[in-house]
Design a protein around this motif. Structure first.
Motif, PDB file in Angstrom:
ATOM      1  N   GLN A 129       0.834  -1.204   0.000  1.00  0.00           N
ATOM      2  CA  GLN A 129       0.000   0.000   0.000  1.00  0.00           C
ATOM      3  C   GLN A 129       0.867   1.252   0.000  1.00  0.00           C
ATOM      4  OE1 GLN A 129      -2.105   1.231   3.584  1.00  0.00           O
ATOM      5  NE2 GLN A 129      -3.966   1.640   2.394  1.00  0.00           N
ATOM      6  N   PHE A 130       1.939   1.221   0.763  1.00  0.00           N
ATOM      7  CA  PHE A 130       2.821   2.399   0.829  1.00  0.00           C
ATOM      8  C   PHE A 130       3.431   2.695  -0.534  1.00  0.00           C
ATOM      9  CE2 PHE A 130       6.880   4.516   2.052  1.00  0.00           C
ATOM     10  CZ  PHE A 130       6.304   5.655   2.607  1.00  0.00           C
ATOM     11  N   ALA A 131       3.899   1.670  -1.222  1.00  0.00           N
ATOM     12  CA  ALA A 131       4.471   1.866  -2.553  1.00  0.00           C
ATOM     13  C   ALA A 131       3.424   2.345  -3.553  1.00  0.00           C
ATOM     14  CB  ALA A 131       5.098   0.559  -3.034  1.00  0.00           C
ATOM     15  N   ARG A 132       2.186   1.976  -3.324  1.00  0.00           N
ATOM     16  CA  ARG A 132       1.098   2.343  -4.239  1.00  0.00           C
ATOM     17  C   ARG A 132       0.765   3.833  -4.156  1.00  0.00           C
ATOM     18  NH1 ARG A 132      -4.806  -0.592  -3.720  1.00  0.00           N
ATOM     19  NH2 ARG A 132      -5.991   0.695  -5.171  1.00  0.00           N
ATOM     20  N   TYR A 133       0.762   4.395  -2.939  1.00  0.00           N
ATOM     21  CA  TYR A 133       0.263   5.758  -2.772  1.00  0.00           C
ATOM     22  C   TYR A 133       1.324   6.799  -2.442  1.00  0.00           C
ATOM     23  CZ  TYR A 133      -4.484   3.908  -2.916  1.00  0.00           C
ATOM     24  OH  TYR A 133      -5.646   3.307  -3.307  1.00  0.00           O
ATOM     25  N   TRP A 134       2.427   6.395  -1.859  1.00  0.00           N
ATOM     26  CA  TRP A 134       3.437   7.391  -1.488  1.00  0.00           C
ATOM     27  C   TRP A 134       4.443   7.566  -2.620  1.00  0.00           C
ATOM     28  CZ3 TRP A 134       3.224  10.813   2.261  1.00  0.00           C
ATOM     29  CH2 TRP A 134       4.354  11.596   2.488  1.00  0.00           C
ATOM     30  N   PRO A 135       4.897   8.773  -2.908  1.00  0.00           N
ATOM     31  CA  PRO A 135       4.707  10.009  -2.150  1.00  0.00           C
ATOM     32  C   PRO A 135       3.343  10.660  -2.365  1.00  0.00           C
ATOM     33  CG  PRO A 135       6.099  10.442  -4.055  1.00  0.00           C
ATOM     34  CD  PRO A 135       5.882   8.952  -4.012  1.00  0.00           C
ATOM     35  N   ALA A 136       2.891  11.385  -1.353  1.00  0.00           N
ATOM     36  CA  ALA A 136       1.598  12.062  -1.420  1.00  0.00           C
ATOM     37  C   ALA A 136       1.611  13.099  -2.536  1.00  0.00           C
ATOM     38  CB  ALA A 136       1.283  12.736  -0.091  1.00  0.00           C
ATOM     39  N   ASP A 137       0.466  13.236  -3.193  1.00  0.00           N
ATOM     40  CA  ASP A 137       0.335  14.270  -4.219  1.00  0.00           C
ATOM     41  C   ASP A 137       0.077  15.635  -3.606  1.00  0.00           C
ATOM     42  OD1 ASP A 137       0.150  12.809  -7.028  1.00  0.00           O
ATOM     43  OD2 ASP A 137      -0.858  11.560  -5.546  1.00  0.00           O
ATOM     44  N   ALA A 138      -0.629  15.670  -2.473  1.00  0.00           N
ATOM     45  CA  ALA A 138      -0.928  16.968  -1.855  1.00  0.00           C
ATOM     46  C   ALA A 138      -1.191  16.809  -0.367  1.00  0.00           C
ATOM     47  CB  ALA A 138      -2.133  17.618  -2.531  1.00  0.00           C
ATOM     48  N   HIS A 139      -0.468  17.598   0.431  1.00  0.00           N
ATOM     49  CA  HIS A 139      -0.824  17.825   1.829  1.00  0.00           C
ATOM     50  C   HIS A 139      -1.553  19.168   1.864  1.00  0.00           C
ATOM     51  CE1 HIS A 139       1.579  14.531   3.147  1.00  0.00           C
ATOM     52  NE2 HIS A 139       2.749  15.144   3.160  1.00  0.00           N
ATOM     53  N   VAL A 140      -2.779  19.194   2.350  1.00  0.00           N
ATOM     54  CA  VAL A 140      -3.534  20.435   2.469  1.00  0.00           C
ATOM     55  C   VAL A 140      -3.458  20.882   3.924  1.00  0.00           C
ATOM     56  CG1 VAL A 140      -5.750  21.570   2.089  1.00  0.00           C
ATOM     57  CG2 VAL A 140      -5.079  19.633   0.657  1.00  0.00           C
ATOM     58  N   ILE A 141      -2.988  22.123   4.138  1.00  0.00           N
ATOM     59  CA  ILE A 141      -2.772  22.623   5.504  1.00  0.00           C
ATOM     60  C   ILE A 141      -3.199  24.080   5.590  1.00  0.00           C
ATOM     61  CG2 ILE A 141      -0.818  21.055   5.870  1.00  0.00           C
ATOM     62  CD1 ILE A 141       0.990  23.619   5.521  1.00  0.00           C
ATOM     63  N   GLY A 142      -3.299  24.592   6.809  1.00  0.00           N
ATOM     64  CA  GLY A 142      -3.478  26.015   7.015  1.00  0.00           C
ATOM     65  C   GLY A 142      -2.137  26.724   6.960  1.00  0.00           C
ATOM     66  N   LYS A 143      -2.170  27.996   6.609  1.00  0.00           N
ATOM     67  CA  LYS A 143      -0.922  28.741   6.408  1.00  0.00           C
ATOM     68  C   LYS A 143      -0.094  28.871   7.683  1.00  0.00           C
ATOM     69  CE  LYS A 143      -2.832  33.363   7.265  1.00  0.00           C
ATOM     70  NZ  LYS A 143      -3.002  34.731   6.720  1.00  0.00           N
ATOM     71  N   ASP A 144      -0.707  28.697   8.866  1.00  0.00           N
ATOM     72  CA  ASP A 144       0.014  28.871  10.117  1.00  0.00           C
ATOM     73  C   ASP A 144       0.945  27.711  10.441  1.00  0.00           C
ATOM     74  OD1 ASP A 144      -2.544  27.637  10.237  1.00  0.00           O
ATOM     75  OD2 ASP A 144      -2.460  27.606  12.424  1.00  0.00           O
ATOM     76  N   ILE A 145       0.860  26.607   9.688  1.00  0.00           N
ATOM     77  CA  ILE A 145       1.724  25.457  10.007  1.00  0.00           C
ATOM     78  C   ILE A 145       2.644  25.098   8.840  1.00  0.00           C
ATOM     79  CG2 ILE A 145       0.297  24.486  11.837  1.00  0.00           C
ATOM     80  CD1 ILE A 145      -1.024  22.648   9.848  1.00  0.00           C
ATOM     81  N   ILE A 146       2.988  26.105   8.014  1.00  0.00           N
ATOM     82  CA  ILE A 146       3.874  25.805   6.885  1.00  0.00           C
ATOM     83  C   ILE A 146       5.289  25.463   7.345  1.00  0.00           C
ATOM     84  CG2 ILE A 146       2.562  27.116   5.166  1.00  0.00           C
ATOM     85  CD1 ILE A 146       4.564  29.378   5.444  1.00  0.00           C
ATOM     86  N   ARG A 147       5.740  26.036   8.454  1.00  0.00           N
ATOM     87  CA  ARG A 147       7.098  25.736   8.915  1.00  0.00           C
ATOM     88  C   ARG A 147       7.253  24.247   9.202  1.00  0.00           C
ATOM     89  NH1 ARG A 147       9.340  26.677  14.498  1.00  0.00           N
ATOM     90  NH2 ARG A 147       7.328  27.623  14.933  1.00  0.00           N
ATOM     91  N   PHE A 148       6.259  23.654   9.846  1.00  0.00           N
ATOM     92  CA  PHE A 148       6.330  22.237  10.180  1.00  0.00           C
ATOM     93  C   PHE A 148       6.257  21.357   8.938  1.00  0.00           C
ATOM     94  CE2 PHE A 148       4.250  24.483  13.706  1.00  0.00           C
ATOM     95  CZ  PHE A 148       5.164  24.247  14.710  1.00  0.00           C
ATOM     96  N   HIS A 149       5.375  21.711   8.008  1.00  0.00           N
ATOM     97  CA  HIS A 149       5.139  20.861   6.840  1.00  0.00           C
ATOM     98  C   HIS A 149       6.118  21.097   5.695  1.00  0.00           C
ATOM     99  CE1 HIS A 149       1.324  20.233   8.925  1.00  0.00           C
ATOM    100  NE2 HIS A 149       1.159  19.168   8.169  1.00  0.00           N
ATOM    101  N   CYS A 150       6.625  22.292   5.582  1.00  0.00           N
ATOM    102  CA  CYS A 150       7.467  22.635   4.424  1.00  0.00           C
ATOM    103  C   CYS A 150       8.943  22.733   4.762  1.00  0.00           C
ATOM    104  CB  CYS A 150       6.999  23.955   3.807  1.00  0.00           C
ATOM    105  SG  CYS A 150       5.260  23.965   3.346  1.00  0.00           S
ATOM    106  N   VAL A 151       9.281  22.704   6.045  1.00  0.00           N
ATOM    107  CA  VAL A 151      10.690  22.737   6.468  1.00  0.00           C
ATOM    108  C   VAL A 151      11.024  21.484   7.287  1.00  0.00           C
ATOM    109  CG1 VAL A 151      12.487  24.052   7.633  1.00  0.00           C
ATOM    110  CG2 VAL A 151      10.606  25.266   6.496  1.00  0.00           C
ATOM    111  N   TYR A 152      10.325  21.282   8.382  1.00  0.00           N
ATOM    112  CA  TYR A 152      10.624  20.130   9.235  1.00  0.00           C
ATOM    113  C   TYR A 152      10.373  18.806   8.507  1.00  0.00           C
ATOM    114  CZ  TYR A 152      10.529  23.224  13.393  1.00  0.00           C
ATOM    115  OH  TYR A 152      10.760  24.201  14.325  1.00  0.00           O
TER     116      TYR A 152
END
Length: 515
Positions: free
Chosen positions: A243-266
């Motif tokens: 299943q992991f090989a089938r779907y990853w990497p994710a096409d889109a993580h949808v987030i609020g703008k206040d948590i971009i540091r965690f999702h786009c850097v960390y």
């Protein structure tokens, strides 16, 4: 078959979901439904972030065991997503054993890569957003997101060597401009990484709640390291390699703008360290503002989505949020604009179009759809508008410009209503020699309604299925956008039914300045 994997952030169950939570989840659901209609093998993940100090304190303040509290709160989220017709394929909770295993596995890989070390943290900690802040991050001594007083924290923790990844992160953003969208958010992230990139704590000395660090049972994994791991956990990391090989990497993580540091850097740095491929896109949407402030449980600026759905129906709520609030910018919620959108767009434009079309078929053809005759310039104009609406909807949905896609769809709603007025079927019905022309007009406007139902499927799925049902068509199905949007696909001699108005007009209350 091509796959499409998208996620919402996982939400804190420290309170019931609010309208901002619903906005993010509905927008993600629109995209998931669109991809399925296109024929993608789609997996849509949402869930709850339960291993946090925030949640634990909330539970203990209520005299409850944290796990019992999380179990109770999870039902509110499941209930709302069901009410809003959220079509998620997975609902992950970070207290589940398979997630705990995956979080420990990812952290161990980062440790084995030499990117984890022990040190002492001293700084400010904001409980509502579970984030560490330096003095220069604060605004007037408060958290820049929640306007809350942070707590001073000093303790021995493990750290992730984020500073080692500055060059690799910048190269990644340069090589993959689609990695952070909209574009101006990527610019924010690049500037963030070009500045002082501090190593961050990945553990807490809290032994009562959370996932134990695999190489030190005296510490638990810091909530953000644990939470981010859900995106791979949800599709089988450490549990289901196929299943992991089938779907990853994710096409889109949808987030609020206040948590971009965690999702786009960390998050990308963590994956680089562990040797896991990076997601394709992080899409950061704006905030919903209400009475001049961000929608927030902690600030008390909230709109109850449960009450909205109960009073107006799921599709009215879905439509308003996607039509009124741009998905890339901050937007304003007001009750006045809600009533205006409902009555103008849903009741007058769409609802009236469907009702008058099916009513005229019942009146003039006993509810049996006639075959069309020769095409006139007016007919061609309606057909061309339908094609333009299809193209505009696809373009908007592909680029996550969800309100622009609805704008394109509404050009067909408007044109179909105009087409009826221009052809005046009620006048054609009076002339026996115009019988064929009357049939052509009603066939064409019925075909426009069919195409509108398909286009609106991602946004208002219940209404779309109701429209199709009245036309004698099957409900929305995977892949229908691949073959069903061609003009003229509606076969004649079928029975068309009228039914009740889809969106009865609402009586508009008086509004105060605070509404």
């Amino acid at each position: 078959m091509s796959t499409y994997y998208l996620t919402t952030p996982i939400y804190y169950p420290n309170a019931k979901p609010h309208i901002g939570t619903a906005f993010c989840t509905i927008g993600s659901d629109v995209q998931a439904r669109y991809r399925r209609l296109q024929g993608y093998d789609t997996f849509f993940l949402t869930g709850l972030d339960e291993n946090s100090l925030n949640v634990e304190r909330q539970a203990r303040n209520q005299g409850k065991d944290p796990q019992d509290y999380c179990d109770e709160m999870a039902e509110f989220f499941r209930d709302l997503w069901e009410r809003l017709n959220i079509s998620h394929d997975g609902f992950i909770r970070t207290t589940e054993e398979h997630h705990k295993h995956a979080a420990r596995l990812l952290l161990q890989k980062c440790y084995d890569a030499g990117d984890i070390y022990k040190g002492t943290y001293a700084g400010w900690y904001c409980l509502p957003c579970e984030a560490f802040y330096a003095d220069d991050d604060l605004v007037d001594g408060k958290c820049p997101v929640h306007d809350a007083e942070p707590e001073w924290t000093e303790e021995e923790n493990y750290f992730f060597a984020l500073s080692k990844y500055q060059d690799r992160l910048l190269a990644f953003y340069e090589e993959h401009p689609e990695s952070v969208l909209p574009d101006f958010r990527r610019n924010e992230v690049v500037n963030m990484v070009r500045g002082e990139l501090r190593d961050f704590s990945i553990s807490r000395a809290n032994k009562t709640w959370g996932i134990p660090v695999p190489f030190d049972e005296e510490q638990v994994i810091y909530v953000w390291f644990d939470a981010l791991t859900n995106y791979i956990t949800g599709v089988g990391y450490g549990r289901d390699d196929e299943q992991f090989a089938r779907y990853w990497p994710a096409d889109a993580h949808v987030i609020g703008k206040d948590i971009i540091r965690f999702h786009c850097v960390y998050w990308p740095a963590m994956l680089m360290s562990a040797g896991v491929p990076l997601p394709t896109t992080v899409w950061a949407h704006g905030w919903i503002m209400f009475r001049g402030l961000k929608i927030s449980k902690s600030r008390g600026t909230d709109v109850d989505p449960f009450d909205m759905v109960d009073e107006f129906g799921a599709d009215a709520v879905r439509f308003y949020l996607m039509r009124e609030i741009p998905f890339d910018q901050d937007g304003i919620f007001s009750w006045e604009s809600f009533y205006n959108r409902y009555n103008a767009d849903l009741a007058n434009d769409l609802g009236n179009l469907v009702h008058r079309t099916t009513s005229m078929l019942a009146r003039y053809f006993d509810g049996v759809l006639p075959a069309p005759g020769g095409e006139t310039a007016l007919d061609a104009s309606l057909r061309d508008t339908a094609q333009s609406a299809i193209e505009g909807a696809e373009q908007g949905l592909e680029s996550w410009d969800l309100d622009a896609a609805l704008d394109s769809i509404w050009t067909l709603v408007t044109r179909a209503n105009q087409y009826i007025e221009e052809n005046a079927p009620w006048e054609l019905a009076k002339a026996p020699d115009q019988r064929e022309r009357l049939g052509t007009v009603l066939y064409n406007v019925t075909e426009a309604v069919r195409i509108l139902a398909l286009l609106l499927g991602p946004y208002i799925p219940q209404t779309a299925d109701a429209m199709l049902d009245r036309l004698g068509e099957p409900p929305l199905a995977a892949g229908v956008w691949q073959h069903g949007l061609e003009w003229g696909s509606l076969t004649p001699e079928r029975t068309v039914t009228t039914g009740k108005p889809l969106f009865p007009r609402l009586e508009v209350p008086e509004f105060s300045e605070s509404t």
